[in-house]
Write an enzyme that holds these catalytic residues in place. Structure first.
Site, PDB file in Angstrom:
ATOM      1  N   ARG A   1      -5.591 -29.793 -15.823  1.00 33.84           N
ATOM      2  CA  ARG A   1      -6.912 -30.058 -16.414  1.00 33.84           C
ATOM      3  C   ARG A   1      -7.063 -29.322 -17.742  1.00 33.84           C
ATOM      4  O   ARG A   1      -7.022 -29.927 -18.812  1.00 33.84           O
ATOM      5  CB  ARG A   1      -8.026 -29.652 -15.429  1.00 33.84           C
ATOM      6  N   ASP A   2      -7.208 -28.029 -17.683  1.00 36.56           N
ATOM      7  CA  ASP A   2      -7.416 -27.243 -18.900  1.00 36.56           C
ATOM      8  C   ASP A   2      -6.209 -27.363 -19.823  1.00 36.56           C
ATOM      9  O   ASP A   2      -6.357 -27.382 -21.051  1.00 36.56           O
ATOM     10  CB  ASP A   2      -7.653 -25.774 -18.518  1.00 36.56           C
TER      11      ASP A   2
ATOM     12  N   HIS B   1     -10.673 -16.195 -15.426  1.00 36.48           N
ATOM     13  CA  HIS B   1      -9.956 -17.249 -16.153  1.00 36.48           C
ATOM     14  C   HIS B   1      -9.768 -16.771 -17.587  1.00 36.48           C
ATOM     15  O   HIS B   1     -10.711 -16.765 -18.375  1.00 36.48           O
ATOM     16  CB  HIS B   1     -10.796 -18.532 -16.099  1.00 36.48           C
TER      17      HIS B   1
ATOM     18  N   HIS C   1      -7.726 -16.748 -21.355  1.00 37.98           N
ATOM     19  CA  HIS C   1      -6.861 -17.387 -22.346  1.00 37.98           C
ATOM     20  C   HIS C   1      -6.122 -16.299 -23.109  1.00 37.98           C
ATOM     21  O   HIS C   1      -6.611 -15.171 -23.238  1.00 37.98           O
ATOM     22  CB  HIS C   1      -7.685 -18.267 -23.284  1.00 37.98           C
TER      23      HIS C   1
ATOM     24  N   CYS D   1      -9.907 -25.286 -25.196  1.00 34.90           N
ATOM     25  CA  CYS D   1     -11.117 -26.103 -25.120  1.00 34.90           C
ATOM     26  C   CYS D   1     -11.269 -26.926 -26.401  1.00 34.90           C
ATOM     27  O   CYS D   1     -11.304 -26.359 -27.502  1.00 34.90           O
ATOM     28  CB  CYS D   1     -12.343 -25.216 -24.926  1.00 34.90           C
TER      29      CYS D   1
ATOM     30  N   ASN E   1      -4.046 -20.986 -21.974  1.00 35.93           N
ATOM     31  CA  ASN E   1      -4.335 -20.076 -20.875  1.00 35.93           C
ATOM     32  C   ASN E   1      -3.210 -19.060 -20.702  1.00 35.93           C
ATOM     33  O   ASN E   1      -2.103 -19.236 -21.219  1.00 35.93           O
ATOM     34  CB  ASN E   1      -4.443 -20.867 -19.568  1.00 35.93           C
TER      35      ASN E   1
END
Length: 302
Positions: free
Chosen positions: A11-12, A203, A205, A236, A245
């Protein structure tokens, strides 16, 4: 400590990739990482296909994952339109997100934070009806590309609003990679002071190379859940300057060196990373795709 990892690469990681990745390749990504021992995946997103076209195939990806019963599958579900789609595919968790900063909320959700939170109320109600767990995610918890540092009190207020809706787990997102260990410690303390029963997921990055030191700070504070992406991909599309990430390979390597348990086979994870690098046709940021794990020696015999 036993550490639980969530792989967010599908996803990310893929939402910001320029190279097109097919449904079959996304399923293979999840399958390869699962074979290395990771069981929890943020597999896709039910945001508008116009906003994030790379994830417009969410339903097909989820329906194609083999042995789904052995995995915990999550997806971003930002509003009722997304919830209605998500309800058709049998997810384990819906990730309901909002931004801690107003500027990022406008860029990411085209609305202010208050309205973004209000949109989640019927989503969480539908999740309950479906027997699905709703979890919260707070973007820009540690910094905003438009406003700079975000006050901890602002993050705590968003988390409190989510908790009032029935959410019991909140992910704190370092969207643009500005967190520092002392800030991580302070924010965890602030959230726990107001919401002592909430489960915190971190979470990070790796925009500025700080992700593993921030994980260390989280572990020191007792946090045992982290999110990462194979190869260190991600970013993002609505946050200028956001990069990948923390890499799953690097995170698992670090955790094992520090004596923590993950249930992950690092060798197989690195193999998956090399496959992913070939798929995306570019060098990925993960250090363990360039260097051997600590303790492995090079064969110099001729």
């Amino acid at each position: 400590m036993q550490i639980t990892l969530t792989e967010v690469g599908p996803r990310d990681g893929l939402q910001n990739e320029r190279r097109s990745v097919s449904i079959e390749q996304k399923i293979e990504l999840i399958t390869r990482v699962a074979a290395a021992g990771i069981r929890r995946f943020e597999a896709t997103s039910f945001v508008s296909p116009r906003a994030v076209p790379a994830l417009s195939d969410a339903e097909d990806v989820l329906r194609g994952i083999p042995q789904r019963e052995k995995l915990i599958l999550e997806a971003l579900v930002p509003n009722m339109r997304g919830a209605e789609r998500a309800a058709q595919v049998g997810l384990d968790e819906w990730v309901c997100f909002a931004s801690a900063s107003e500027s990022h909320s406008q860029a990411n959700s085209n609305t202010n934070t208050d309205e973004a939170l209000n949109r989640l109320i019927p989503v969480i109600r539908l999740a309950e009806e479906q027997g699905v767990t709703a979890v919260g995610a707070i973007a820009t918890s540690f910094g905003c590309p438009f406003e700079g540092e975000v006050p901890a009190a602002r993050v705590v207020e968003v988390a409190r609003r989510m908790a009032d809706m029935g959410i019991k787990t909140v992910k704190l997102g370092d969207t643009i990679g500005t967190a520092a260990p002392s800030q991580v410690t302070r924010l965890i303390d602030a959230v726990r002071t107001t919401l002592p029963d909430i489960t915190i997921v971190l979470h990070f990055h790796n925009t500025r190379g700080m992700s593993l030191t921030n994980v260390q700070a989280g572990i020191a504070a007792g946090i045992d859940r982290y999110e990462s992406a194979l190869g260190g991909v991600g970013g993002c599309p609505f946050a200028p300057g956001a990069t990948g990430n923390v890499a799953s390979e690097d995170l698992v390597h670090f955790l094992h060196l520090e004596g923590h348990q993950t249930g992950v086979d690092l060798t197989r994870l690195i193999e998956a990373g090399h496959w992913f690098e070939t798929l995306l046709d570019r060098q990925l940021p993960a250090h363990l795709l360039r260097a051997k794990p600590v303790g492995e020696i090079y064969n110099t015999a001729k």
